[in-house]
Design a protein around this motif. Structure first.
Motif, short mmCIF file in Angstrom:
data_model
loop_
_atom_site.label_atom_id
_atom_site.label_comp_id
_atom_site.label_asym_id
_atom_site.label_seq_id
_atom_site.Cartn_x
_atom_site.Cartn_y
_atom_site.Cartn_z
N GLU A 5 40.30 75.40 123.56
CA GLU A 5 38.92 75.30 123.09
C GLU A 5 38.66 76.27 121.93
OE1 GLU A 5 36.44 76.09 126.43
OE2 GLU A 5 36.95 74.23 127.45
N ALA A 6 39.20 77.47 122.04
CA ALA A 6 39.02 78.46 120.97
C ALA A 6 39.65 77.98 119.67
CB ALA A 6 39.63 79.79 121.39
N ALA A 7 40.85 77.41 119.76
CA ALA A 7 41.51 76.90 118.56
C ALA A 7 40.73 75.75 117.95
CB ALA A 7 42.94 76.46 118.90
N LEU A 8 40.20 74.87 118.78
CA LEU A 8 39.43 73.74 118.28
C LEU A 8 38.11 74.19 117.64
CD1 LEU A 8 40.05 71.14 121.12
CD2 LEU A 8 41.01 71.13 118.81
N CYS A 9 37.45 75.16 118.24
CA CYS A 9 36.21 75.68 117.65
C CYS A 9 36.48 76.30 116.29
CB CYS A 9 35.58 76.73 118.57
SG CYS A 9 34.78 76.02 120.02
N ARG A 10 37.56 77.08 116.19
CA ARG A 10 37.92 77.71 114.91
C ARG A 10 38.22 76.64 113.87
NH1 ARG A 10 41.94 78.90 111.67
NH2 ARG A 10 41.96 80.87 110.58
N ALA A 11 38.95 75.61 114.26
CA ALA A 11 39.29 74.53 113.33
C ALA A 11 38.03 73.80 112.88
CB ALA A 11 40.27 73.57 113.98
N ALA A 12 37.09 73.57 113.78
CA ALA A 12 35.85 72.88 113.43
C ALA A 12 35.02 73.68 112.43
CB ALA A 12 35.03 72.59 114.69
N ALA A 14 36.15 76.08 110.39
CA ALA A 14 36.89 76.16 109.14
C ALA A 14 36.76 74.85 108.36
CB ALA A 14 38.36 76.48 109.41
N GLY A 15 36.82 73.72 109.06
CA GLY A 15 36.66 72.42 108.42
C GLY A 15 35.27 72.24 107.83
N ALA A 16 34.26 72.69 108.55
CA ALA A 16 32.88 72.58 108.06
C ALA A 16 32.69 73.42 106.80
CB ALA A 16 31.90 73.01 109.14
N VAL A 17 33.23 74.62 106.79
CA VAL A 17 33.11 75.48 105.61
C VAL A 17 33.87 74.86 104.44
CG1 VAL A 17 33.74 77.72 104.64
CG2 VAL A 17 32.70 77.60 106.90
N ALA A 18 35.09 74.37 104.69
CA ALA A 18 35.91 73.79 103.62
C ALA A 18 35.28 72.53 103.03
CB ALA A 18 37.31 73.47 104.16
N SER A 19 34.60 71.74 103.86
CA SER A 19 34.01 70.50 103.36
C SER A 19 32.62 70.69 102.76
CB SER A 19 33.93 69.47 104.50
OG SER A 19 33.00 69.90 105.47
N GLY A 20 32.06 71.89 102.88
CA GLY A 20 30.76 72.16 102.30
C GLY A 20 29.60 71.90 103.23
N ILE A 21 29.87 71.48 104.46
CA ILE A 21 28.77 71.25 105.42
C ILE A 21 28.07 72.57 105.72
CG2 ILE A 21 28.26 70.57 107.79
CD1 ILE A 21 30.56 68.53 107.56
N VAL A 22 28.83 73.61 105.88
CA VAL A 22 28.27 74.94 106.07
C VAL A 22 28.65 75.73 104.84
CG1 VAL A 22 28.34 77.03 107.47
CG2 VAL A 22 28.55 74.80 108.56
N GLU A 23 27.66 76.15 104.08
CA GLU A 23 27.94 76.88 102.86
C GLU A 23 28.01 78.37 103.15
OE1 GLU A 23 25.97 76.09 99.29
OE2 GLU A 23 25.67 73.98 99.72
N PRO A 24 29.06 79.01 102.63
CA PRO A 24 29.17 80.45 102.84
C PRO A 24 27.98 81.22 102.27
CG PRO A 24 31.23 79.54 101.99
CD PRO A 24 30.20 78.45 101.94
N SER A 25 27.28 80.65 101.27
CA SER A 25 26.15 81.34 100.65
C SER A 25 24.94 81.43 101.59
CB SER A 25 25.74 80.62 99.36
OG SER A 25 25.33 79.29 99.65
N LEU A 26 24.96 80.67 102.69
CA LEU A 26 23.86 80.75 103.65
C LEU A 26 23.90 82.03 104.48
CD1 LEU A 26 23.73 77.08 104.99
CD2 LEU A 26 22.18 78.18 103.38
N ASN A 27 24.99 82.78 104.33
CA ASN A 27 25.14 84.06 105.01
C ASN A 27 24.95 83.91 106.52
OD1 ASN A 27 25.68 86.71 105.40
ND2 ASN A 27 23.68 87.45 104.71
#
Length: 123
Positions: A5-12, A14-27
């Protein structure tokens, strides 16, 4: 948390950040850390495990251990490496083995052998 579960959460995340769904600028103060999901252990005499790198250790990491021979005049040692949390070898995942050759013949317990494992965190 279950290691899978921990690995899957991390992958999810990371995928959201990489695809732009979650923007790092939102802090959002997201900190993604790589860890070993299971312990890395070697099989000692018999069917017991000796931990080399504990579960949830941050990567990169290095683990080392000293061991010796269990027979008189032993010149070869076979180190079996497993990952898992169970007490018996057959209940854990076998990763592979290291064959150490050229150990000087001596009474059991005399040779001093250092085993070092390095996990670098690269994919």
């Amino acid at each position: 948390m279950n290691p899978l579960e921990a690995a899957l959460c991390r992958a999810a995340v990371a995928g959201a950040v990489a695809s732009g769904i979650v923007e790092p600028s939102l802090n959002l103060n997201l900190f993604i850390s790589q860890v070993t999901p299971l312990a890395l252990e070697i099989r000692a005499k018999g069917n017991i495990f000796v931990p080399l790198i504990p579960r949830n250790t941050s990567v990169p990491t290095m683990g080392d251990m000293r061991f010796t021979t269990i027979y008189d005049n032993q010149t070869v040692a076979l180190i079996r490496v497993y990952e898992g949390e169970e007490k018996k070898a057959e209940q854990n995942h076998f990763l592979g083995y290291l064959k150490i050759m050229g150990i000087p013949a001596a009474p059991k317990g005399v040779p001093d052998i250092n085993l070092c494992v390095d996990i670098d965190g690269e994919n």
